[in-house]
Design an enzyme around this catalytic site. Structure first.
Site, PDB file in Angstrom:
ATOM      1  N   CYS A  15      61.075  14.930  53.798  1.00 38.49           N
ATOM      2  CA  CYS A  15      60.681  13.583  53.413  1.00 38.49           C
ATOM      3  C   CYS A  15      59.203  13.378  53.766  1.00 38.49           C
ATOM      4  O   CYS A  15      58.685  13.991  54.697  1.00 38.49           O
ATOM      5  CB  CYS A  15      61.458  12.460  54.093  1.00 38.49           C
ATOM      6  SG  CYS A  15      63.229  12.570  53.847  1.00 38.49           S
ATOM      7  N   ARG A  40      57.370  17.624  50.188  1.00 41.69           N
ATOM      8  CA  ARG A  40      58.241  17.465  51.349  1.00 41.69           C
ATOM      9  C   ARG A  40      59.660  17.038  50.982  1.00 41.69           C
ATOM     10  O   ARG A  40      60.537  16.942  51.827  1.00 41.69           O
ATOM     11  CB  ARG A  40      57.648  16.432  52.319  1.00 41.69           C
ATOM     12  CG  ARG A  40      56.262  16.771  52.802  1.00 41.69           C
ATOM     13  CD  ARG A  40      55.753  15.696  53.734  1.00 41.69           C
ATOM     14  NE  ARG A  40      56.552  15.659  54.937  1.00 41.69           N
ATOM     15  CZ  ARG A  40      56.352  16.428  56.000  1.00 41.69           C
ATOM     16  NH1 ARG A  40      55.350  17.278  56.009  1.00 41.69           N
ATOM     17  NH2 ARG A  40      57.133  16.344  57.036  1.00 41.69           N
ATOM     18  N   TRP A  55      64.088  13.787  50.858  1.00 48.01           N
ATOM     19  CA  TRP A  55      64.975  14.951  50.755  1.00 48.01           C
ATOM     20  C   TRP A  55      66.210  14.554  51.543  1.00 48.01           C
ATOM     21  O   TRP A  55      66.157  14.415  52.771  1.00 48.01           O
ATOM     22  CB  TRP A  55      64.311  16.183  51.362  1.00 48.01           C
ATOM     23  CG  TRP A  55      65.089  17.437  51.140  1.00 48.01           C
ATOM     24  CD1 TRP A  55      64.996  18.287  50.074  1.00 48.01           C
ATOM     25  CD2 TRP A  55      66.079  18.002  52.019  1.00 48.01           C
ATOM     26  NE1 TRP A  55      65.876  19.329  50.231  1.00 48.01           N
ATOM     27  CE2 TRP A  55      66.550  19.191  51.414  1.00 48.01           C
ATOM     28  CE3 TRP A  55      66.623  17.630  53.245  1.00 48.01           C
ATOM     29  CZ2 TRP A  55      67.532  19.991  51.984  1.00 48.01           C
ATOM     30  CZ3 TRP A  55      67.603  18.430  53.814  1.00 48.01           C
ATOM     31  CH2 TRP A  55      68.036  19.599  53.190  1.00 48.01           C
ATOM     32  N   ASN A 102      61.112   9.445  58.198  1.00 51.48           N
ATOM     33  CA  ASN A 102      61.273  10.879  57.979  1.00 51.48           C
ATOM     34  C   ASN A 102      61.861  11.467  59.245  1.00 51.48           C
ATOM     35  O   ASN A 102      61.289  11.287  60.322  1.00 51.48           O
ATOM     36  CB  ASN A 102      59.902  11.523  57.679  1.00 51.48           C
ATOM     37  CG  ASN A 102      59.948  13.042  57.777  1.00 51.48           C
ATOM     38  OD1 ASN A 102      60.960  13.653  57.488  1.00 51.48           O
ATOM     39  ND2 ASN A 102      58.840  13.638  58.197  1.00 51.48           N
ATOM     40  N   GLY A 103      63.007  12.135  59.122  1.00 48.52           N
ATOM     41  CA  GLY A 103      63.622  12.748  60.298  1.00 48.52           C
ATOM     42  C   GLY A 103      65.124  12.549  60.273  1.00 48.52           C
ATOM     43  O   GLY A 103      65.697  12.159  59.250  1.00 48.52           O
ATOM     44  N   GLU A 146      62.292  39.575  50.262  1.00 50.09           N
ATOM     45  CA  GLU A 146      61.392  38.483  49.867  1.00 50.09           C
ATOM     46  C   GLU A 146      61.439  38.284  48.351  1.00 50.09           C
ATOM     47  O   GLU A 146      61.460  37.152  47.865  1.00 50.09           O
ATOM     48  CB  GLU A 146      59.964  38.784  50.362  1.00 50.09           C
ATOM     49  CG  GLU A 146      58.888  37.828  49.906  1.00 50.09           C
ATOM     50  CD  GLU A 146      59.134  36.371  50.300  1.00 50.09           C
ATOM     51  OE1 GLU A 146      60.045  36.086  51.089  1.00 50.09           O
ATOM     52  OE2 GLU A 146      58.411  35.509  49.760  1.00 50.09           O
ATOM     53  N   LYS A 204      62.411  34.846  46.436  1.00 44.77           N
ATOM     54  CA  LYS A 204      61.535  34.190  45.439  1.00 44.77           C
ATOM     55  C   LYS A 204      62.309  33.932  44.163  1.00 44.77           C
ATOM     56  O   LYS A 204      62.277  32.841  43.617  1.00 44.77           O
ATOM     57  CB  LYS A 204      60.333  35.076  45.069  1.00 44.77           C
ATOM     58  CG  LYS A 204      59.148  35.179  45.983  1.00 44.77           C
ATOM     59  CD  LYS A 204      58.375  33.938  46.245  1.00 44.77           C
ATOM     60  CE  LYS A 204      58.999  33.034  47.251  1.00 44.77           C
ATOM     61  NZ  LYS A 204      58.796  33.208  48.628  1.00 44.77           N
ATOM     62  N   GLU A 260      65.259  31.227  44.535  1.00 45.92           N
ATOM     63  CA  GLU A 260      64.925  29.824  44.822  1.00 45.92           C
ATOM     64  C   GLU A 260      64.279  29.121  43.641  1.00 45.92           C
ATOM     65  O   GLU A 260      64.439  27.914  43.489  1.00 45.92           O
ATOM     66  CB  GLU A 260      64.066  29.685  46.081  1.00 45.92           C
ATOM     67  CG  GLU A 260      62.640  30.150  45.946  1.00 45.92           C
ATOM     68  CD  GLU A 260      61.826  29.938  47.215  1.00 45.92           C
ATOM     69  OE1 GLU A 260      61.947  28.904  47.860  1.00 45.92           O
ATOM     70  OE2 GLU A 260      61.030  30.837  47.549  1.00 45.92           O
ATOM     71  N   HIS A 264      78.189  51.100  50.641  1.00 47.32           N
ATOM     72  CA  HIS A 264      79.124  50.589  51.645  1.00 47.32           C
ATOM     73  C   HIS A 264      79.706  49.236  51.235  1.00 47.32           C
ATOM     74  O   HIS A 264      80.145  48.471  52.091  1.00 47.32           O
ATOM     75  CB  HIS A 264      78.426  50.527  53.006  1.00 47.32           C
ATOM     76  CG  HIS A 264      77.940  51.868  53.439  1.00 47.32           C
ATOM     77  ND1 HIS A 264      78.775  52.832  53.948  1.00 47.32           N
ATOM     78  CD2 HIS A 264      76.707  52.445  53.368  1.00 47.32           C
ATOM     79  CE1 HIS A 264      78.076  53.931  54.202  1.00 47.32           C
ATOM     80  NE2 HIS A 264      76.817  53.720  53.845  1.00 47.32           N
ATOM     81  N   LYS A 275      59.320  21.678  50.768  1.00 53.09           N
ATOM     82  CA  LYS A 275      58.364  22.671  51.273  1.00 53.09           C
ATOM     83  C   LYS A 275      58.489  22.876  52.777  1.00 53.09           C
ATOM     84  O   LYS A 275      58.503  23.999  53.249  1.00 53.09           O
ATOM     85  CB  LYS A 275      56.946  22.231  50.903  1.00 53.09           C
ATOM     86  CG  LYS A 275      55.865  23.198  51.355  1.00 53.09           C
ATOM     87  CD  LYS A 275      55.882  24.464  50.553  1.00 53.09           C
ATOM     88  CE  LYS A 275      54.802  25.433  50.966  1.00 53.09           C
ATOM     89  NZ  LYS A 275      55.114  26.786  50.468  1.00 53.09           N
TER      90      LYS A 275
HETATM   91  O1  M6R Z   1      56.706  26.550  56.924  1.00 48.18           O
HETATM   92  P1  M6R Z   1      57.531  27.738  57.299  1.00 48.18           P
HETATM   93  O2  M6R Z   1      56.859  29.020  57.005  1.00 48.18           O
HETATM   94  O3  M6R Z   1      58.035  27.689  58.703  1.00 48.18           O
HETATM   95  O4  M6R Z   1      58.807  27.649  56.372  1.00 48.18           O
HETATM   96  C1  M6R Z   1      59.881  28.523  56.521  1.00 48.18           C
HETATM   97  C2  M6R Z   1      60.712  28.563  55.274  1.00 48.18           C
HETATM   98  O5  M6R Z   1      61.274  27.316  55.012  1.00 48.18           O
HETATM   99  C3  M6R Z   1      59.867  28.982  54.060  1.00 48.18           C
HETATM  100  O6  M6R Z   1      59.244  30.213  54.302  1.00 48.18           O
HETATM  101  C4  M6R Z   1      60.735  29.103  52.801  1.00 48.18           C
HETATM  102  O7  M6R Z   1      61.676  30.115  52.942  1.00 48.18           O
HETATM  103  C5  M6R Z   1      59.824  29.353  51.610  1.00 48.18           C
HETATM  104  N1  M6R Z   1      59.323  28.109  51.114  1.00 48.18           N
HETATM  105  C6  M6R Z   1      60.492  30.095  50.524  1.00 48.18           C
HETATM  106  O8  M6R Z   1      59.592  30.418  49.528  1.00 48.18           O
END
Ligand code: M6R
Length: 600
Positions: A2, A27, A73, A99-100, A477, A481, A484, A500, A595
């Protein structure tokens, strides 16, 4: 998660709030709202959806020079207009954005709000109703606000309007980020400086459990017991053009393209005029003094941590454990005698990582944060910080922060090795320079990756990434990507582990993306590709020059073997980008995500 924003000044506030919220949309973006205050009272507009929808809903005819806004969010209650912020007290006198997560909201509700009819499913409404109930007794808004905040446990960044006071926004913060933006005849509050950069670059940092009275002509920070706090403002270093897309269709593509510049910036920032590594002497000493490193991170940053372990163990000869932050908090392993905790986080605000930092600080262990945001919570609370210098990363899918994290960790590993007297035949700056050039060459071949995405991923429901050694980590990774942003179910596996269990999932046409950039496993990963092809997989091999074979889908120019992950991830990023684009997905703001993940 948020984002909140507030403005009090001379200008009409709607556009200032909406522009601020647009910058905070990273956010959270499932619903949004603003509340403005003028002599006729408070006017609230809220929508389910994005800021663009909110803009259309806001009544242009209402003028006001004071207001608060929120982009959400959802944590408590589904995304809906009813649950969207701002929330109001029963009488309508108090209006809040938050926010929180209020952890004790059920207790507060049961103890103080028995006679209050709640309208939403949110924990936030509890705060504003509590303020009203306390104010009914105390008849002093500032005191009721402080008392309410004292009764809350959990995380909060709060901004409150009082309909009977046209010259104050009440603000409080605990664990969630919040800054006060300072102007000549106005002041602002915002979750992030980006939300206020269009009007000021002067900011006041807030500490946990502080409240602030924000007026047009000044701000007053107080601790919860009412004692005043004085603090000097700082100048935000971000250029507002850094947070614009420019001619790019998406931030993600812009940020992928920025990677060579980020690597060159890191070389510049971490090298002195004699070409030695420039690093805080305290960080060097901490690295040298520890007997084991515990890397704590989440998501993409965790994947960078896995590669950081390779650099540190291979170059500096220090054992490293890499832990998912959300697991570590609840299941702490046996620690060594002199551990050093390294928190890797683009945002520096990830709640799961912060909770480990709080725990390990209580145990007295030193902490280093590697982050893109030096003033962030993780940076402030750790003993040392290494800055990524990647510039603001806006797309939810992390790209340039990931490669920056690896580059900084590689430099740290070399510096530690040298400090320990280990002789290395590896010049990190020179090799990173080659990496930057190679990244540029890859980014210039976007059509090729767009074609691969079309050929392999246009209609599939799932996809597997395989690799061995560091290629396995890059595959993890790559799969994150892809899933998501395109919503294709994508998983990364160690090539040798397929037999396995996972190989049962391979069917006719299942896409399998294999990475083959490591000499010692080139033969075996290619064997794993044969195995999935024999079961009908539609496989694609991304290899490295010198290790390539006929039929490989793409061959990456050679870079130093240790640094291959910094370049082999680019095809993963670009293929994922185009797969999402071909499927009409919202690349920069994928569903259900935000984010920075500031709730546990
Ligand atoms: O801000 P951070 O690097 O701590 O965030 C951790 C994860 O939320 C972040 O890397 C997330 O997995 C990515 N946005 C994915 O692309």
């Amino acid at each position: 998660m948020c984002g909140i924003v507030g403005y009090i000044g001379q200008q009409d506030t709607k556009d200032i709030l909406l522009t601020g919220l647009e910058k905070l949309e990273y956010r959270g973006y499932d619903s949004a709202g603003i509340a403005t205050l003028n002599d006729k009272g408070v006017n609230v507009s809220k929508v389910k959806g994005r800021i663009a929808t909110l803009r259309e809903a806001v009544d242009e005819s209402i003028k006001s020079t004071q207001g608060i806004g929120h982009t959400r969010w959802a944590t408590h209650g589904v995304p809906s207009e009813l649950n969207a912020h701002p929330h109001q007290s029963t009488s309508g006198r108090f209006t809040i954005v938050h926010n929180g997560v209020i952890e004790n909201y059920v207790d507060v509700r049961d103890e103080y709000l028995e006679n209050v009819e709640l309208k939403s499913d949110t924990d936030t409404e509890i705060i504003v109703q509590l303020i009203e109930v306390l104010h009914n007794d105390m008849n002093d808004v500032a005191a009721a606000f402080r008392k309410a905040v004292e009764l809350l446990t959990g995380s909060y960044a709060i901004a409150l309007l009082d309909a009977e006071n046209e010259d104050t926004i009440y603000v409080a913060k605990n664990k969630s980020p919040l800054l006060v933006g300072l102007g000549d005849d106005f002041n602002m509050v915002a979750s992030d400086s980006m939300a206020a950069l269009h009007v000021t670059d002067q900011f006041l940092e807030l500490m946990d459990k502080e409240t602030v009275i924000v007026r047009r002509d000044g701000v007053e920070i107080q601790k919860l017991d009412g004692t005043k706090v004085s603090r000097e403002p700082f100048t935000a270093e971000i250029d507002s053009s850094d947070i614009e897309k420019g001619t790019y269709p998406h931030f993600m593509l812009k940020e992928i393209d920025e990677q060579p510049f980020v690597i060159r910036k890191i070389i510049q920032e971490y090298q002195d005029e004699n070409d030695n590594i420039k690093l805080d002497a305290d960080v060097r000493a901490a690295m040298k003094a520890c007997d084991r490193i515990y890397i704590i991170a989440a998501g993409t940053s965790y994947h960078a941590g896995l590669l950081g372990k390779q650099f540190i163990e291979k170059l500096a000869n220090i054992p490293v454990e890499v832990h998912v932050a959300s697991e570590f908090s609840y299941n702490m392993p046996l620690l060594s005698e002199n551990p050093l905790f390294v928190f890797i986080s683009q945002s520096g605000e990830t709640a799961d990582s912060r909770s480990v930092l709080v725990q390990t600080k209580e145990l007295g262990h030193p902490a280093l944060t590697v982050t893109n945001v030096p003033g962030s919570t993780l940076s402030r609370e750790a003993d040392y910080t290494l800055h990524l210098h990647a510039g603001p990363e806006i797309a939810v899918a992390s790209t340039k922060a990931y490669t920056a994290q690896m580059a900084v960790l590689a430099i740290l590993a070399v510096d530690t090795a040298r400090a320990k007297g280990i002789e290395l035949d590896f010049d990190p700056m020179q090799e990173l320079g080659i990496v930057a050039n190679t990244m540029e060459a890859l980014a210039d071949q976007k059509e090729k990756f767009e074609d691969l995405a079309r050929e392999y991923l246009q209609t599939t429901r799932n996809c597997f990434f395989i690799g061995r050694g560091t290629d396995y980590y890059v595959g993890l990774e790559g799969s994150l990507k892809l899933k998501e942003i395109s919503y294709i179910q994508a998983e990364g596996f160690a090539g040798g582990e397929l037999k396995h269990g996972t190989i049962a999932l391979i069917e006719e046409g299942t896409p399998v993306i294999a990475l083959a950039t490591q000499e010692n496993v080139n033969y075996s990963i290619r064997g794993n590709v044969q195995e999935v092809e024999a079961r009908g997989a539609n496989s694609m091999i991304i290899s490295m020059k010198g290790l390539d074979k006929e039929g490989d889908a793409f061959v990456i120019p050679q870079v130093h073997e240790l640094l291959t992950p910094l370049v082999s991830v680019l095809p993963m990023q670009l293929i994922s980008y185009y797969a999402a684009l071909h499927r009409d997905c919202d690349v920069d703001k994928p569903r259900n995500l935000a984010k920075s993940v500031t709730v546990e």
